[in-house]
Enzyme design. Structure first.
Site, short mmCIF file in Angstrom:
data_model
loop_
_atom_site.label_atom_id
_atom_site.label_comp_id
_atom_site.label_asym_id
_atom_site.label_seq_id
_atom_site.Cartn_x
_atom_site.Cartn_y
_atom_site.Cartn_z
N ASP A 108 -4.47 0.50 1.48
CA ASP A 108 -3.70 -0.01 2.60
C ASP A 108 -4.03 0.87 3.81
O ASP A 108 -4.54 1.98 3.66
CB ASP A 108 -2.21 0.08 2.25
N GLY A 127 -1.67 1.18 7.02
CA GLY A 127 -0.47 1.80 7.57
C GLY A 127 0.23 2.73 6.60
O GLY A 127 0.56 2.33 5.48
N SER A 186 -5.07 -4.72 4.65
CA SER A 186 -3.91 -4.47 5.50
C SER A 186 -3.22 -5.75 5.94
O SER A 186 -3.89 -6.72 6.32
CB SER A 186 -4.36 -3.70 6.76
N ASN A 187 -1.89 -5.75 5.85
CA ASN A 187 -1.10 -6.77 6.54
C ASN A 187 -1.05 -6.36 8.00
O ASN A 187 -0.43 -5.35 8.35
CB ASN A 187 0.32 -6.83 5.98
N LYS A 192 -0.09 -9.51 1.68
CA LYS A 192 0.57 -8.86 0.56
C LYS A 192 2.08 -9.08 0.70
O LYS A 192 2.57 -9.11 1.83
CB LYS A 192 0.28 -7.35 0.59
N ASP A 205 1.79 2.06 0.45
CA ASP A 205 3.04 2.81 0.61
C ASP A 205 4.28 1.97 0.30
O ASP A 205 5.38 2.53 0.24
CB ASP A 205 3.15 3.36 2.03
#
Length: 208
Positions: free
Chosen positions: A16, A18, A116-117, A150, A175
């Site tokens: 990921d 962030g 990544s979103n 996700k 995370d």
């Protein structure tokens, strides 16, 4: 809870972005917006939530301008697109401490990918501002580009197929607990990242 990692148990590492590669602070977003709007940050926090417009923005279904228009309505502030963008990009505060050398070392042994979103505005910003640390990834899968977020099952299946190795041979770092659960449900091995120690321990256990 993270399961023990065995040596040589992964062929690919998937990260990921962030709070795993780049640190983020949403307080900086609302502080910027509140400054432009002449109100208190708390006034905006109480009105903000990751709603359907947020999710559609991250799936690439609406533009930045359309998302900012939705914020004008939900937050009740008349900022310009430029003012919204300034605050929106203030979320990125730098690299996660210690992640760069971990990625550099791991990339010598295994292929690295990111998932990544995110949304077009953030992509345009972090792709330039953090090009160095992001250069360790062979490919970055962006929710706004693939149209999938996700923790939806289809999102993981898309990424696994694109990478081209069995899900069980991909070690995923994120995370958010929901994203970890979603990944495990699709057969990936996954590490819930609460600090860089979680990443370092997993890489050491892999003997990467």
């Amino acid at each position: 809870m993270n399961s023990p990692i065995l040596p040589n148990s992964a062929d690919v590492l998937l990260f990921d972005i962030g709070r795993v590669v780049l640190d983020i602070d949403f307080n900086k977003v609302v502080a910027s917006w509140a400054n432009h709007a002449g109100c208190e940050p708390g006034d905006l926090v109480s009105k903000f939530s990751p709603d359907e417009a947020w999710h559609r923005h991250e799936r690439g279904e609406i533009s930045d301008a359309m998302f900012f228009e939705s914020l004008r309505a939900s937050l009740g502030i008349g900022l310009t697109d430029a003012q919204f963008l300034e605050g929106w990009n203030a979320i990125f505060t730098g690299e996660m401490p210690g992640i760069a050398p971990l990625l550099a070392g791991a990339a010598q042994r295994l292929p690295l990918y990111a998932f990544s979103n995110t949304n077009p505005a953030h992509v345009a910003h972090f792709s330039l501002a953090y090009a160095g640390v992001l250069s360790h990834f062979r490919e970055i899968f962006l929710s706004s580009s693939i149209g999938l977020r996700k923790p939806d099952a289809e999102a993981y299946d898309h990424v696994v197929k694109a990478i081209g190795v069995p899900a069980s041979r991909i070690l995923f770092f994120d995370d958010l607990a929901a994203n970890i659960e979603g990944a495990r449900a699709r057969g990936l091995c996954a590490i819930h990242v609460t600090s860089m120690d979680d990443v370092a321990r997993a890489l050491t256990a892999l003997e990467v």
